[in-house]
Design a protein around this motif. Structure first.
Motif, PDB file in Angstrom:
ATOM      1  N   ALA A 155       0.833  -1.204   0.000  1.00 16.80           N
ATOM      2  CA  ALA A 155       0.000   0.000   0.000  1.00 16.80           C
ATOM      3  C   ALA A 155       0.870   1.257   0.000  1.00 16.80           C
ATOM      4  O   ALA A 155       0.584   2.236  -0.711  1.00 16.80           O
ATOM      5  CB  ALA A 155      -0.938  -0.005   1.211  1.00 16.80           C
ATOM      6  N   ARG A 156       1.933   1.244   0.776  1.00 19.79           N
ATOM      7  CA  ARG A 156       2.849   2.392   0.790  1.00 19.79           C
ATOM      8  C   ARG A 156       3.534   2.566  -0.564  1.00 19.79           C
ATOM      9  O   ARG A 156       3.763   3.692  -1.021  1.00 19.79           O
ATOM     10  CB  ARG A 156       3.892   2.221   1.890  1.00 19.79           C
ATOM     11  CG  ARG A 156       3.328   2.382   3.300  1.00 19.79           C
ATOM     12  CD  ARG A 156       4.466   2.500   4.319  1.00 19.79           C
ATOM     13  NE  ARG A 156       3.962   2.643   5.663  1.00 19.79           N
ATOM     14  CZ  ARG A 156       3.519   3.789   6.196  1.00 19.79           C
ATOM     15  NH1 ARG A 156       3.524   4.891   5.450  1.00 19.79           N
ATOM     16  NH2 ARG A 156       3.089   3.839   7.431  1.00 19.79           N
ATOM     17  N   PHE A 157       3.858   1.448  -1.212  1.00 20.93           N
ATOM     18  CA  PHE A 157       4.463   1.516  -2.549  1.00 20.93           C
ATOM     19  C   PHE A 157       3.520   2.202  -3.531  1.00 20.93           C
ATOM     20  O   PHE A 157       3.940   3.065  -4.323  1.00 20.93           O
ATOM     21  CB  PHE A 157       4.788   0.095  -3.020  1.00 20.93           C
ATOM     22  CG  PHE A 157       5.119  -0.018  -4.479  1.00 20.93           C
ATOM     23  CD1 PHE A 157       6.352   0.387  -4.963  1.00 20.93           C
ATOM     24  CD2 PHE A 157       4.185  -0.520  -5.381  1.00 20.93           C
ATOM     25  CE1 PHE A 157       6.658   0.286  -6.319  1.00 20.93           C
ATOM     26  CE2 PHE A 157       4.475  -0.624  -6.732  1.00 20.93           C
ATOM     27  CZ  PHE A 157       5.720  -0.215  -7.210  1.00 20.93           C
ATOM     28  N   ILE A 158       2.229   1.841  -3.483  1.00 21.55           N
ATOM     29  CA  ILE A 158       1.239   2.474  -4.354  1.00 21.55           C
ATOM     30  C   ILE A 158       1.146   3.960  -4.052  1.00 21.55           C
ATOM     31  O   ILE A 158       1.079   4.815  -4.963  1.00 21.55           O
ATOM     32  CB  ILE A 158      -0.139   1.797  -4.200  1.00 21.55           C
ATOM     33  CG1 ILE A 158      -0.079   0.334  -4.649  1.00 21.55           C
ATOM     34  CG2 ILE A 158      -1.214   2.549  -4.980  1.00 21.55           C
ATOM     35  CD1 ILE A 158       0.234   0.129  -6.104  1.00 21.55           C
ATOM     36  N   ALA A 159       1.152   4.298  -2.759  1.00 21.93           N
ATOM     37  CA  ALA A 159       1.060   5.707  -2.364  1.00 21.93           C
ATOM     38  C   ALA A 159       2.256   6.507  -2.858  1.00 21.93           C
ATOM     39  O   ALA A 159       2.117   7.662  -3.285  1.00 21.93           O
ATOM     40  CB  ALA A 159       0.953   5.802  -0.839  1.00 21.93           C
ATOM     41  N   GLU A 160       3.432   5.913  -2.833  1.00 21.17           N
ATOM     42  CA  GLU A 160       4.639   6.616  -3.282  1.00 21.17           C
ATOM     43  C   GLU A 160       4.666   6.764  -4.793  1.00 21.17           C
ATOM     44  O   GLU A 160       5.128   7.778  -5.325  1.00 21.17           O
ATOM     45  CB  GLU A 160       5.875   5.856  -2.802  1.00 21.17           C
ATOM     46  CG  GLU A 160       6.067   5.899  -1.290  1.00 21.17           C
ATOM     47  CD  GLU A 160       7.141   4.948  -0.817  1.00 21.17           C
ATOM     48  OE1 GLU A 160       7.764   4.282  -1.686  1.00 21.17           O
ATOM     49  OE2 GLU A 160       7.352   4.839   0.408  1.00 21.17           O
ATOM     50  N   CYS A 161       4.176   5.743  -5.510  1.00 15.93           N
ATOM     51  CA  CYS A 161       4.208   5.779  -6.974  1.00 15.93           C
ATOM     52  C   CYS A 161       3.135   6.710  -7.544  1.00 15.93           C
ATOM     53  O   CYS A 161       3.298   7.240  -8.650  1.00 15.93           O
ATOM     54  CB  CYS A 161       4.033   4.378  -7.542  1.00 15.93           C
ATOM     55  SG  CYS A 161       5.428   3.288  -7.239  1.00 15.93           S
ATOM     56  N   ASP A 162       2.028   6.863  -6.840  1.00 14.81           N
ATOM     57  CA  ASP A 162       0.942   7.730  -7.314  1.00 14.81           C
ATOM     58  C   ASP A 162       0.520   8.655  -6.178  1.00 14.81           C
ATOM     59  O   ASP A 162      -0.310   8.285  -5.343  1.00 14.81           O
ATOM     60  CB  ASP A 162      -0.250   6.877  -7.772  1.00 14.81           C
ATOM     61  CG  ASP A 162      -1.395   7.741  -8.295  1.00 14.81           C
ATOM     62  OD1 ASP A 162      -1.222   8.983  -8.396  1.00 14.81           O
ATOM     63  OD2 ASP A 162      -2.476   7.177  -8.594  1.00 14.81           O
ATOM     64  N   PRO A 163       1.091   9.851  -6.115  1.00 21.27           N
ATOM     65  CA  PRO A 163       0.753  10.786  -5.036  1.00 21.27           C
ATOM     66  C   PRO A 163      -0.732  11.156  -4.994  1.00 21.27           C
ATOM     67  O   PRO A 163      -1.214  11.638  -3.973  1.00 21.27           O
ATOM     68  CB  PRO A 163       1.623  12.016  -5.355  1.00 21.27           C
ATOM     69  CG  PRO A 163       2.742  11.491  -6.198  1.00 21.27           C
ATOM     70  CD  PRO A 163       2.134  10.387  -7.008  1.00 21.27           C
ATOM     71  N   THR A 164      -1.444  10.931  -6.101  1.00 21.34           N
ATOM     72  CA  THR A 164      -2.883  11.262  -6.127  1.00 21.34           C
ATOM     73  C   THR A 164      -3.751  10.051  -5.810  1.00 21.34           C
ATOM     74  O   THR A 164      -4.981  10.156  -5.854  1.00 21.34           O
ATOM     75  CB  THR A 164      -3.264  11.810  -7.509  1.00 21.34           C
ATOM     76  OG1 THR A 164      -3.132  10.770  -8.495  1.00 21.34           O
ATOM     77  CG2 THR A 164      -2.388  12.992  -7.889  1.00 21.34           C
ATOM     78  N   ALA A 165      -3.150   8.911  -5.523  1.00 26.56           N
ATOM     79  CA  ALA A 165      -3.930   7.696  -5.260  1.00 26.56           C
ATOM     80  C   ALA A 165      -4.867   7.923  -4.075  1.00 26.56           C
ATOM     81  O   ALA A 165      -4.459   8.431  -3.032  1.00 26.56           O
ATOM     82  CB  ALA A 165      -3.006   6.526  -4.978  1.00 26.56           C
ATOM     83  N   SER A 166      -6.100   7.539  -4.244  1.00 27.19           N
ATOM     84  CA  SER A 166      -7.104   7.760  -3.201  1.00 27.19           C
ATOM     85  C   SER A 166      -6.931   6.750  -2.067  1.00 27.19           C
ATOM     86  O   SER A 166      -6.327   5.681  -2.250  1.00 27.19           O
ATOM     87  CB  SER A 166      -8.501   7.607  -3.797  1.00 27.19           C
ATOM     88  OG  SER A 166      -8.738   6.249  -4.138  1.00 27.19           O
ATOM     89  N   PRO A 167      -7.466   7.057  -0.886  1.00 24.67           N
ATOM     90  CA  PRO A 167      -7.436   6.081   0.214  1.00 24.67           C
ATOM     91  C   PRO A 167      -8.076   4.748  -0.185  1.00 24.67           C
ATOM     92  O   PRO A 167      -7.614   3.686   0.240  1.00 24.67           O
ATOM     93  CB  PRO A 167      -8.227   6.776   1.325  1.00 24.67           C
ATOM     94  CG  PRO A 167      -8.064   8.235   1.039  1.00 24.67           C
ATOM     95  CD  PRO A 167      -8.042   8.345  -0.453  1.00 24.67           C
ATOM     96  N   GLN A 168      -9.134   4.815  -1.002  1.00 25.91           N
ATOM     97  CA  GLN A 168      -9.785   3.578  -1.421  1.00 25.91           C
ATOM     98  C   GLN A 168      -8.829   2.695  -2.209  1.00 25.91           C
ATOM     99  O   GLN A 168      -8.772   1.479  -2.020  1.00 25.91           O
ATOM    100  CB  GLN A 168     -11.022   3.878  -2.253  1.00 25.91           C
ATOM    101  CG  GLN A 168     -11.821   2.628  -2.618  1.00 25.91           C
ATOM    102  CD  GLN A 168     -12.884   2.909  -3.651  1.00 25.91           C
ATOM    103  OE1 GLN A 168     -12.856   3.929  -4.323  1.00 25.91           O
ATOM    104  NE2 GLN A 168     -13.831   1.991  -3.785  1.00 25.91           N
TER     105      GLN A 168
END
Length: 665
Positions: A39-52
Motif C-alpha cells: 500500500a505504501r508503494f502504491i502511495a509513493e508511486c501515485d501521489p494522487t492515489a485515493s485512500p480507497q
C-alpha cells in the motif's frame, strides 16, 4: 462493485488516516507487513492515489497471502466478516466506481506497467492476472476433439477392461476413452479409486493407438509436485505396468520414472524462471501429473507454457483435498462440476458407441466444453463397505455432520476418536492400540516404539559390511512409515513445533532415544527446501542412523528412501537408500509430527490427526478430509467436539476467475 451496496456516502478519510488504520491492522495481524508495504508503494508511486485505492491494494495483497489469486469485489462483505475488517474499511469499500489511477489497469491489462489489474469484479496483482489468463488460454487450446480410429479404440478398450462393471458405468473406462480423444484431461477421485491404475491403462491405450500408425513411440513423462509424491507414484506405477494387458513393445515404452515438476521444468536457483518455457518447450508428447491438487496457479502456468502445442496433458488428483499452499486452487476449479459430470449429448452418444458406457443420466443442458474432459472415479478399492475410514471420509466430504458424529461415536476396528484427555504425544509410543476393536487378523496399529524397537533389534554387528547397514536402514525407514502424527498448524499447543518436542521428550523418558536435542540416532527429519545438489526434495523424510562410513568408522548419517528408477538415484544408493552426513543438510526439521499440508502425496498405515481448539480459521472440511485420507488402515482423531464441528462447518474457498474464464470457452 458490490452486490448489496449501501447508498449513503462514506465518511471521507485521508490517505494518512487510512495508512494509520492499515498499520493498526498489521499490529492486530489482520494484515501482513508485506500488505502494508505494498500500500505504501502504491502511495509513493501515485501521489494522487485515493485512500480507497490504497486499501484495495493492501487487501489484494492480503488475499494473495491467503491463497487467493484475486480480491473478489462482489464478496467484500463476506471477507469483511471472515477477517474482521474495521468498520471504516467497510464504508470506504462501498464507494464506487473504482478510482482511476495509472497504477490500476483495466481488463485489457492497459496500461501494461500498472501493478494492479481490475478485470470484471476481480482485482489482481498483475503477475497473478497473467498467470490465470495463461492457464485458461493453455487449457482452452487443448479442448478440441482428436480424431481416432474408432474400431481400434473400441477393441483396445475391450481388452483393457475385459470384465463388465457391476455398477453400470465403468468410470475408469470412461476416463480412458475421453482422455484418448483429447489433448487435455482431468481424472479425479478419492483415495483408492484407481487413479494410478487408470492412467497406466490410458498410457497403454495411447501408445497402442499411436504405434498402430507410427514407428516411434510417444514420448511420455511422469511428474508430481513434490519429491514425496513422485516417489510414491514411482513405487506404484511399475506394479501396474507389469499387469497391463498390452503388447510387450507397448509396455516397455511406458516410463516408470517420476520426477518433480521443478526438475521437469528445469528449476534455476534464485529465480522464478525455468529452463523450459514457450521459447524452449519440453521434449515430450504426453505429460502426466499426479497429485494435481497441490499445483498452484503459478506452477500450472509454467507447465502449460513449457508444453509443446501438440502435447497431451493429463492431470490426476483428488479435487476434494486441500488446495495448494501457494495461490490458486487449479484442480478444484477444473473439477468443481465433476460430481455431476455434466456431459453433453454428443459425448454421451460417442461413449455408448466406443466403450458401451451409458452416461445419459449425467447429460445436462448446461454442459460446458471443459466438462467433456473431466472424469471422476467413484468406487474406492482401498476401503470396503465396512471401513470406518472410508465411511468417515465420505461423510466429511458430503458435509453430513450427523453421519460423522454417529461414525465417531461408534467403536470401530479402524477409527478411534479421542475427544479429550490427550494432546497426541501420549499415544505416540504405542499408537493408541487399545482404542481400536479387534479385526479378523488380530493386527493392531503401531506407534513410534515400533520403528525404534526395529532399529535396535535388527542393527547389524559392528563389523558388518556397508550393504548390510544399507539394508538395515531401508528396514528402519519402512518401519517408520507405519505411523505418523498430523497437525493442522505449526504453532500453539496442538502445533507441530510443540507436538514434536513433546513426542521426543516421551521417547527419551521411555529410553527409546538417547537424546531429544540435536542430531541423535532415531531422529526423523524432513527436508524443508529442495536440494538439487543432494538430490533431495522438499518433503523428503529421512531417519538419523549410526552407519558405516567410507573410512570404515561408525558415525551418524541421515538415511533417505530413494526409488532406484528415480532420476535422483545415484550409483551408490544401495537398497534404495541414500545416506547423507547431517552437516551437509541445511533446511530440515524434526518430523514425528507434520502438518496436513506437508502430508499430501503420502499414506501411512496409522495416522493420528490432531485438530486444535485455538485456530478456528484454519479448520476446514478439506483439511479434515485430507488428514483422514492419509490413513490406510487405522485413524486416531484427536479433537474436541467444538474443533470437529468447526472443521465440518467451514469449507475452503479460493477466490479465482479461472473457472469463469474456462466456462466461456
Amino acid at each position: 462493485m458490490h452486490s448489496t451496496r449501501c447508498l449513503k456516502e462514506p465518511a471521507p478519510m485521508s490517505r494518512d488516516a487510512l495508512l494509520a488504520t492499515l498499520n493498526d491492522a498489521v499490529g492486530k495481524r489482520v494484515l501482513r507487513p508485506l500488505d502494508m508495504a505494498f500500500a505504501r508503494f502504491i502511495a509513493e508511486c501515485d501521489p494522487t492515489a485515493s485512500p480507497q485505492l490504497l486499501l484495495i491494494a493492501a487487501l489484494t495483497s492480503r488475499q494473495l497471502g491467503g491463497g487467493h489469486p484475486c480480491l473478489n469485489l462482489h464478496a467484500l462483505d463476506n471477507l469483511a466478516d471472515e477477517q474482521e475488517w474495521p468498520t471504516a474499511w467497510r464504508d470506504l469499500l462501498h464507494a464506487e466506481p473504482l478510482p482511476a489511477s495509472p497504477l490500476l489497469a483495466g481488463h485489457d491489462g492497459l496500461p501494461d506497467n500498472a501493478p494492479l489489474v481490475h478485470d470484471q469484479h476481480r482485482l489482481y496483482l498483475r503477475r497473478y492476472w497473467q498467470y490465470e489468463r495463461r492457464v485458461a488460454e493453455g487449457i482452452k487450446a487443448r479442448l478440441g476433439v482428436i480424431a481416432l480410429p474408432a474400431d481400434t479404440l473400441r477393441h483396445e478398450l475391450q481388452r483393457l477392461f475385459p470384465t463388465p462393471n457391476q455398477h453400470g458405468v465403468d468410470w475408469a473406462r470412461v476416463a480412458c476413452a475421453l482422455a484418448a480423444r483429447s489433448a487435455f484431461s482431468v481424472i479425479t477421485g478419492g483415495p483408492g479409486t484407481g487413479k494410478t491404475t487408470t492412467v497406466v491403462r490410458l498410457l497403454g491405450l495411447l501408445q497402442t493407438l499411436h504405434l498402430s500408425e507410427n514407428t516411434s513411440a510417444l514420448r511420455i513423462r511422469l511428474a508430481a509436485p513434490t519429491g514425496k509424491a513422485a516417489a510414491r507414484l514411482n513405487a506404484s506405477i511399475a506394479k501396474q505396468i507389469a499387469k497391463l494387458d498390452v503388447d510387450t513393445h507397448v509396455r516397455t515404452s511406458i516410463p516408470q520414472e517420476v520426477e518433480t515438476l521443478h526438475r521437469l521444468l528445469g528449476a534455476r536457483p534464485d529465480t522464478r524462471r525455468y529452463a523450459y518455457n514457450r521459447q524452449h518447450p519440453l521434449h515430450l508428447d504426453v505429460l502426466v501429473i499426479d497429485e494435481a491438487s497441490m499445483i498452484d496457479l503459478e506452477m500450472m502456468a509454467a507447465v502449460l507454457d513449457a508444453l509443446p502445442a501438440h502435447a497431451r496433458l493429463i492431470l490426476l488428483g483428488d479435487k476434494d483435498q486441500l488446495s495448494s499452499v501457494e495461490a490458486g486452487a487449479v484442480l478444484g476449479d477444473l473439477g468443481r462440476r465433476a460430481d455431476e459430470a455434466h456431459y453433453d449429448a454428443t459425448t454421451a452418444a460417442w461413449l455408448r458407441s466406443i466403450s458401451g458406457d451409458d452416461v445419459e443420466g449425467h447429460v445436462t443442458g448446461d454442459a460446458q466444453p471443459l466438462d467433456q474432459h473431466v472424469v471422476m472415479l467413484r468406487s474406492s478399492h482401498r476401503f470396503d463397505a465396512t471401513s470406518g475410514i472410508g465411511q468417515l471420509a465420505a461423510a466429511v466430504n458430503a458435509g453430513d455432520n450427523a453421519r460423522v458424529t454417529t461414525l465417531l461415536d461408534t467403536k470401530s476396528k479402524d477409527v478411534a476418536w479421542i475427544s479429550e484427555g490427550t494432546t497426541g504425544a501420549s499415544l505416540a509410543l504405542d499408537g493408541n492400540a487399545t482404542q481400536f476393536s479387534d479385526d479378523a487378523s488380530g493386527h493392531r496399529p503401531h506407534g513410534f516404539r515400533f520403528y525404534l524397537d526395529h532399529l535396535r533389534q535388527t542393527r547389524p554387528p559392528d563389523d558388518a559390511d556397508n550393504a548390510s547397514y544399507r539394508q538395515w536402514a531401508r528396514g528402519v525407514l519402512d518401519a517408520f512409515s507405519h505411523f505418523q502424527v498430523l497437525c493442522a498448524v505449526r504453532q500453539g499447543p496442538a502445533g507441530t513445533d510443540r507436538i514434536n518436542r513433546d513426542i521426543a521428550a516421551k521417547l527419551l523418558a521411555a529410553g527409546l532415544i538417547e537424546s531429544d536435542r540435536g542430531w541423535y540416532e532415531g531422529r526423523p527429519v524432513m527436508m524443508t527446501r529442495n536440494d538439487y545438489t543432494l538430490g533431495l526434495m522438499n518433503g523428503d523424510v529421512g531417519i538419523t542412523l549410526r552407519m558405516r562410513g567410507p573410512d570404515g568408522s561408525l558415525r551418524l548419517y541421515v538415511a533417505f528412501p530413494i526409488t532406484r528408477d528415480s532420476p535422483y538415484a545415484a550409483a551408490d544408493d544401495d537398497n534404495h537408500v541414500r545416506c547423507v552426513l547431517p552437516s551437509r543438510l541445511g533446511d530440515t526439521e524434526t518430523v514425528y509430527a507434520m502438518t496436513v499440508h506437508k502430508s499430501q502425496g503420502s499414506e501411512f498405515e496409522h495416522t493420528a490427526l490432531i485438530l486444535p481448539d485455538d485456530a478456528p480459521a484454519i479448520l476446514t472440511r478439506e483439511l479434515l478430509y485430507t488428514g483422514i485420507t492419509r490413513a490406510r488402515s487405522w485413524l486416531s482423531l484427536i479433537s474436541s467436539r467444538g474443533a470437529l464441528e468447526q472443521a465440518l462447518s467451514q469449507r475452503t474457498r479460493r477466490y479465482s476467475g479461472l473457472a469463469q474464464r474456462l466456462s466461456h470457452s
